[in-house]
Write a protein that holds these residues in place. Structure first.
Motif, mmCIF file in Angstrom:
data_model
loop_
_atom_site.group_PDB
_atom_site.id
_atom_site.type_symbol
_atom_site.label_atom_id
_atom_site.label_comp_id
_atom_site.label_asym_id
_atom_site.label_seq_id
_atom_site.Cartn_x
_atom_site.Cartn_y
_atom_site.Cartn_z
ATOM 1 N N PHE A 126 0.855 -1.215 0.005
ATOM 2 C CA PHE A 126 -0.026 -0.060 -0.006
ATOM 3 C C PHE A 126 0.969 1.270 -0.101
ATOM 4 O O PHE A 126 2.047 1.352 0.562
ATOM 5 N N PRO A 127 0.298 2.336 -0.627
ATOM 6 C CA PRO A 127 -0.700 2.452 -1.544
ATOM 7 C C PRO A 127 -0.531 1.577 -2.789
ATOM 8 O O PRO A 127 0.555 1.207 -3.334
ATOM 9 N N PRO A 132 -4.816 6.082 -4.818
ATOM 10 C CA PRO A 132 -4.104 6.543 -3.657
ATOM 11 C C PRO A 132 -4.967 5.708 -2.435
ATOM 12 O O PRO A 132 -5.897 5.060 -2.594
ATOM 13 N N LEU A 133 -4.229 6.034 -1.301
ATOM 14 C CA LEU A 133 -4.916 5.498 -0.034
ATOM 15 C C LEU A 133 -6.238 6.194 0.181
ATOM 16 O O LEU A 133 -7.016 5.138 0.672
ATOM 17 N N PRO A 165 -0.258 10.736 5.202
ATOM 18 C CA PRO A 165 -0.109 11.762 6.296
ATOM 19 C C PRO A 165 -1.428 11.871 7.215
ATOM 20 O O PRO A 165 -1.361 12.420 8.147
ATOM 21 N N GLU A 166 -2.533 11.164 6.874
ATOM 22 C CA GLU A 166 -3.595 11.075 7.514
ATOM 23 C C GLU A 166 -3.930 9.932 8.250
ATOM 24 O O GLU A 166 -5.006 9.742 9.187
ATOM 25 N N GLY A 167 -2.716 8.960 8.061
ATOM 26 C CA GLY A 167 -2.987 7.825 8.881
ATOM 27 C C GLY A 167 -4.033 6.864 8.853
ATOM 28 O O GLY A 167 -4.618 6.054 9.512
ATOM 29 N N ILE A 168 -4.330 6.793 7.454
ATOM 30 C CA ILE A 168 -5.568 5.936 7.151
ATOM 31 C C ILE A 168 -5.414 4.358 7.255
ATOM 32 O O ILE A 168 -6.308 3.862 7.942
ATOM 33 N N LEU A 169 -4.166 4.035 7.037
ATOM 34 C CA LEU A 169 -3.866 2.472 7.194
ATOM 35 C C LEU A 169 -3.880 1.977 8.685
ATOM 36 O O LEU A 169 -4.674 1.217 9.383
#
Length: 344
Positions: A126-127, A132-133, A165-169
Motif C-alpha cells: 500500500f498504496p 491512492p490510499l 499523512p492522515e494515518g489511513i492505514l
C-alpha cells in the motif's frame, strides 16, 4: 571547487530538514570523496620536514575519528546505527503465527523486503499503484485481506507523512482490529494487529462515565474474556468521548497488574493505533479504541487489575480522573476490571 562540493550539500540538507524531516546522516556519504581529498590536501604539506611529526599526528587523528564513526555505525546504538530492516523481518519471522500477513506501506521497500522476506507470509503493498490510499477501494482491499488473515503486521517504511499523512492505514486497522505490538526500527516502524476486536458496533457496554482532566470521558469498555492464561491475548475496547477541544496528543495506557503491582501485560498507544490522535477529536464524538494485551508467560495464576488512563508523552504526566456526578477525585488511573489469570 572541492570546498563547494563539501559545503553546498550540507547547507541544502540543513535548509530542507525542517520541510522533509526524514533524514539520516548516511545520506551525506556522497560528500566523503570531497572530505577526504580536502583532508589530504591539508595534510600533504605537513608530511614534509620539519612538519612531519605534526602531519603524522593529524593523520592519526583523522583515522581515529573515522574508526570511531565506523564503530558506531556498525555496532553502536541510537541514531548512528545502520538500517535494521533485516532484524525487523527476523522479529516478524520469530513471532508470526500461521495465517499471518504483512501490509507493506510504501512500495519503495519492495527490493529490501524481497531480500529479507520471512518465509511463508503473504505480503500486500500500500498504496496500490493504480489508486491512492484515500480511494474507497483501499478500505475494501483491507477488509478482504483481514477476512483472510487473523493477524496483520503493518510495516511503515520511510516517512509516513509522505504517503499516508492522515494515518489511513493505522486508523483502519485499529478501528477494525486490536493493536498488540508496536516497535520502532531504523527506517521503519512495525505494528501487529489482531483482527478481532473485543466488541463491534457503537453501543457502549459496561458504562463507566469518568472524566480525565476535564477534557475526555471514558464512557465504558468491553472485554472478550474475564479469564486468560499466560501467553494468551486479552482483547479490550475503550469508548472515549471528547468533552472539549484538545491541543495535546495524549497517549492511552492499558496495563494488566498482578497482586504486587507488576506489569503482566501492557500496550501504550495514541488512540486507534495512533491513527486518530486526541488533538483531532471533536467534542461529543464517540471514539472506539481497541487494544490487544498479551499476558506475560511468567504470570502467576490469580486476580489481576486491568487499569487504563491517559498521559502526555512529553512529560509522562497522567490526566487526573474524576467522577463527574460526585465530584470525587479518583487518582490518575481507572481500574476497569479484574481479570483472572488461570493455568494453561
Amino acid at each position: 571547487l572541492l570546498a563547494s562540493y563539501l559545503l553546498v550539500p550540507l547547507v541544502l540538507a540543513w535548509a530542507v530538514d525542517p520541510i522533509m524531516p526524514f533524514f539520516y546522516a548516511r545520506y551525506l556519504l556522497l560528500l566523503a570523496p570531497a572530505f577526504y581529498l580536502l583532508a589530504a590536501l591539508g595534510l600533504a604539506p605537513l608530511l614534509r620536514r620539519p612538519w612531519l611529526p605534526l602531519g603524522a599526528a593529524g593523520a592519526l587523528l583523522l583515522v581515529a575519528g573515522s574508526a570511531y564513526g565506523l564503530s558506531a555505525y556498525y555496532g553502536g546504538q541510537g541514531a548512528a546505527v545502520k538500517g535494521q530492516y533485516g532484524r525487523m523481518m527476523a522479529y516478524v519471522a520469530a513471532n508470526a503465527q500461521p495465517g499471518d500477513a504483512l501490509l507493506l506501506a510504501n512500495p519503495l521497500q519492495r527490493p529490501i523486503f524481497e531480500y529479507y522476506r520471512p518465509p511463508g507470509l503473504e505480503a500486500y503493498y500500500f498504496p496500490r499503484y493504480d489508486y491512492p490510499l484515500e480511494d474507497e477501494r483501499t478500505g475494501r482491499d483491507l477488509a478482504g485481506i483481514a477476512g483472510q488473515h487473523p493477524r496483520l503486521w503493518l510495516v511503515r517504511f520511510g516517512n509516513p507523512a509522505e504517503y499516508d499523512p492522515e494515518g489511513i492505514l493505522t486508523r483502519w486497522l485499529a478501528s477494525h482490529g486490536s493493536k498488540a505490538y508496536s516497535g520502532g526500527w531504523t527506517d521503519a516502524d512495525l505494528s501487529l494487529y489482531i483482527m478481532t476486536p473485543a466488541a463491534a458496533g457503537d453501543s457502549v457496554p459496561n458504562p463507566m462515565n469518568l472524566d480525565l482532566g476535564g477534557q475526555v470521558r471514558l464512557l465504558g469498555y468491553a472485554l472478550n474474556a474475564d479469564e486468560v492464561a499466560p501467553g494468551e491475548t486479552l482483547l479490550l475496547t475503550l469508548y472515549w468521548q471528547a468533552l472539549a477541544p484538545m491541543e495535546e496528543r495524549y497517549t492511552v495506557f492499558t496495563h494488566l497488574l498482578d497482586g504486587s503491582g507488576q506489569f503482566r501485560a501492557q500496550v501504550d498507544s495514541e488512540p486507534q493505533g495512533g491513527g486518530w490522535p486526541t488533538d483531532r477529536w471533536v467534542p461529543g464524538e464517540l471514539v472506539r479504541d481497541n487494544y490487544a494485551l498479551t499476558v506475560d508467560a511468567a504470570a502467576v495464576p490469580g486476580p489481576h487489575a486491568l487499569e487504563v488512563g491517559m498521559y502526555l508523552l512529553a512529560t509522562m504526566d497522567r490526566l487526573p480522573v474524576r467522577d463527574p456526578e460526585s465530584g470525587a477525585d479518583l487518582g490518575d488511573r481507572i481500574v476497569v476490571a479484574t481479570v483472572q489469570v488461570v493455568r494453561p
